[in-house]
Design a protein around this motif. Structure first.
Motif, mmCIF file in Angstrom:
data_model
loop_
_atom_site.group_PDB
_atom_site.id
_atom_site.type_symbol
_atom_site.label_atom_id
_atom_site.label_comp_id
_atom_site.label_asym_id
_atom_site.label_seq_id
_atom_site.Cartn_x
_atom_site.Cartn_y
_atom_site.Cartn_z
ATOM 1 N N ALA A 157 0.899 -1.321 -0.017
ATOM 2 C CA ALA A 157 0.006 0.027 0.128
ATOM 3 C C ALA A 157 0.856 1.271 0.009
ATOM 4 O O ALA A 157 0.665 2.140 -0.723
ATOM 5 C CB ALA A 157 -0.984 0.028 1.328
ATOM 6 N N ILE A 158 1.751 1.264 0.796
ATOM 7 C CA ILE A 158 2.945 2.607 1.012
ATOM 8 C C ILE A 158 3.619 2.621 -0.676
ATOM 9 O O ILE A 158 3.761 3.830 -1.096
ATOM 10 C CB ILE A 158 3.924 2.139 2.072
ATOM 11 C CG1 ILE A 158 3.237 2.446 3.434
ATOM 12 C CG2 ILE A 158 5.074 3.299 1.854
ATOM 13 C CD1 ILE A 158 4.085 2.246 4.486
ATOM 14 N N THR A 159 3.896 1.631 -1.092
ATOM 15 C CA THR A 159 4.614 1.481 -2.292
ATOM 16 C C THR A 159 3.656 2.128 -3.513
ATOM 17 O O THR A 159 4.163 2.992 -4.112
ATOM 18 C CB THR A 159 4.968 0.203 -2.765
ATOM 19 O OG1 THR A 159 5.862 -0.474 -1.929
ATOM 20 C CG2 THR A 159 5.720 0.297 -4.237
ATOM 21 N N GLU A 160 2.539 1.783 -3.347
ATOM 22 C CA GLU A 160 1.554 2.154 -4.486
ATOM 23 C C GLU A 160 1.029 3.644 -4.094
ATOM 24 O O GLU A 160 1.123 4.506 -5.458
ATOM 25 C CB GLU A 160 0.149 1.387 -4.690
ATOM 26 C CG GLU A 160 0.555 -0.242 -4.670
ATOM 27 C CD GLU A 160 1.171 -0.475 -6.191
ATOM 28 O OE1 GLU A 160 1.139 0.517 -7.102
ATOM 29 O OE2 GLU A 160 1.841 -1.272 -6.333
ATOM 30 N N ILE A 161 0.987 4.039 -3.024
ATOM 31 C CA ILE A 161 0.694 5.499 -2.712
ATOM 32 C C ILE A 161 1.862 6.383 -3.106
ATOM 33 O O ILE A 161 1.691 7.241 -3.787
ATOM 34 C CB ILE A 161 0.407 5.716 -1.219
ATOM 35 C CG1 ILE A 161 -1.145 5.017 -0.998
ATOM 36 C CG2 ILE A 161 0.334 7.200 -0.795
ATOM 37 C CD1 ILE A 161 -1.437 4.793 0.619
#
Length: 511
Positions: free
Chosen positions: A404-408
């Motif tokens: 999730a952090i990567t995609e954000i």
């Protein structure tokens, strides 16, 4: 070339003749009886001795302009045609009756056909061995809106449209320099797409415009439907995932690029404009950097660099540490990760790839479906990938957080095309880290770095001004220095002096 194509080329290369019926027959043979092709008969000066025809495409030509042309030819032509036996020349008709319209004589059938399918009107008159081509383009354009893919908080809200002339006018409004040039050409044997090359004559580096024109003229293709066709055909490293041609829908970004000595390529029927040469650091810069105060711009640019690093390497580092290098994780954190993965039956590498693919599927589905349904897909997908997948024991909570952090972070990168490239880079890094650990991660990462250092964009190093190192260009690379310090253009520009001295007027001493 087939026999039919040779016959068509011979018909296009023919010249117009004084016989009106022959000219109409030539046009009918080439254009056929297409439903949108219109022919409006008239009598020049109201005389039956000089019949004529206006040929145009319904929907592309402006009907009000055509009515004005017919009115001038039939009614006002009587002043020109005082001798009933004398035939007015094409120049007389053009200069006397069409002084308010863009009109020019046309001798070749090829030019006449090209004008008609572009929205112009071809005027044919009995007895004239030339036609008259009148500009009547008048189709409906989309309104000017803010680009959805390049939003900003502070700055202009206008964006490019599908009309090339509207787009060039956007830039001309911003740069009223008489040395701003727009050179025109046509690419695409069937689409006949209009291309404009923009540059500022005394700023652009010598030879760059010629190189852009050389590459564009070398394109032999039947259709150009979007700027992506041009981008793929002229870039220096076509096999590289890196974009060596920048694309944008913002007029202020194109104006800024021209003022730095770059060349812009406008393509008709697309709201995307290309600029060259392109450097890696440009994809991290946003217009807001320059519209806010310099320390604000520098801070958020630093945040985007952090987002770039996270987006590229965070899943790989997580997989590498959990799979091979547990000793590098603090003990309490390692125990938490291990407890979360107790019920997960897959290796951490497979777990990461599953989540990454699931996210890409959700993104692609949300993008392709109608907007209301796409939002529903995103919400349902988030629930499935998040809580449901964790409760089912398919993925661990830590892996969900990492992805999730990567995609954000990938969405924080201003250039959409660059964020797509980062997603592609992430997979080889992930696989190498999961199979070979630190050795695999380092090998793939340095291979990517060496590749980026090796490619060029229209004669300039893609990684400049970091490599080769250019001290004067560092003022707008990692950080955005104050405008009064950026008094010079990039080194590749011909005229590097951008502003004079004393750009910060101060109150007089003792005042």
């Amino acid at each position: 070339m087939s026999t039919a194509q040779e016959k068509l080329q011979a018909q296009l290369d023919a010249s117009f003749t004084p016989q009106l019926s022959g000219n109409i027959a030539a046009l009918d043979q080439i254009l056929g009886k297409s439903a949108d092709m219109q022919q409006r008969d008239f009598k020049l000066c109201g005389s039956s001795e000089f019949p004529g025809v206006c040929c145009f495409v319904d929907g592309l030509a402006d009907a009000s302009i055509i009515e004005a042309i017919l009115k001038a030819l039939v009614i006002f032509g009587s002043d020109l045609h005082r001798d009933p036996a004398a035939m007015p020349t094409a120049d007389d008709i053009q200069t006397t009756l069409m002084v308010n319209a863009s009109a020019k004589p046309c001798g070749k059938v090829r030019d006449g056909i090209a004008g008609i399918v572009s929205g112009d009107t071809l005027v044919l008159i009995e007895g004239l061995d030339q036609a008259i081509l009148v500009s009547t383009k008048g189709w409906k354009d989309r309104g000017i809106e803010e680009p959805s893919s390049e939003n900003n908080v502070r700055g202009p809200r206008d964006g490019f449209t599908e009309s090339i002339r509207t787009n060039t006018a956007h830039v001309r409004r911003r740069i009223k320099d008489p040395l701003l040039r727009f050179d025109a050409m046509v690419i695409g044997t069937r689409t006949q797409t209009d291309i404009n090359i923009a540059y500022i004559q005394d700023i652009v580096k010598e030879g760059l415009v010629d190189e852009v024109k050389r590459r564009l003229k070398g394109i032999k293709i039947d259709a150009i439907l979007e700027s992506g066709y041009i981008e793929e055909l002229i870039e220096d490293a076509p096999l590289s995932p890196f974009n060596t041609v920048q694309s944008t829908e913002r007029p202020d970004k194109v104006a800024s690029a021209l003022l730095e000595g770059r060349v812009a390529i406008f393509i008709d029927n697309t709201p995307v404009v290309l600029t060259v040469p392109t450097f890696f650091w440009q994809f991290i810069q946003a217009p807001d950097d320059y519209y806010n105060r310099y320390w604000v711009g520098s801070f958020f640019r630093s945040v985007r660099y952090l987002a770039l690093i996270i987006s590229l390497v965070l899943p790989s580092i997580y997989v590498m540490l959990v799979s091979f290098h547990h000793e590098m994780i603090p003990t309490s954190l390692a125990l938490t990760i291990a407890s979360g993965r107790e019920v997960v039956p897959f290796p951490v590498l497979l777990e990461a790839i599953m989540l990454e693919i699931a996210f890409e599927l959700m993104r692609e589905a949300g993008l392709r479906m109608p907007k209301p349904i796409g939002q529903a897909v995103s919400i349902v997908g988030s629930l499935i990938i998040g809580q449901a997948a964790v409760q089912a024991g398919l993925v661990s909570p830590f892996m969900v957080i990492v992805v999730a952090i990567t995609e954000i972070s990938s969405f924080a990168i201003p250039s959409y095309s660059s964020s797509l490239a980062l997603r592609i880079f992430r997979f080889p890094l992930l696989i190498a880290s999961g199979v070979f650990g630190l050795l695999g991660f380092a090998t793939v990462f340095f291979a990517l770095l060496l590749h980026a250092l090796s490619i060029r964009s229209f004669g300039e190093s893609f990684m400049a001004p970091a490599s080769p190192f250019r001290p004067s260009d560092q003022r707008d690379m990692l950080l955005r220095m104050p405008l009064w310090m950026q008094n010079q253009r990039p080194e590749f520009a011909q005229d590097q002096q951008r502003m004079g001295e004393q750009q910060m007027p101060r109150p007089p001493k003792g005042g």
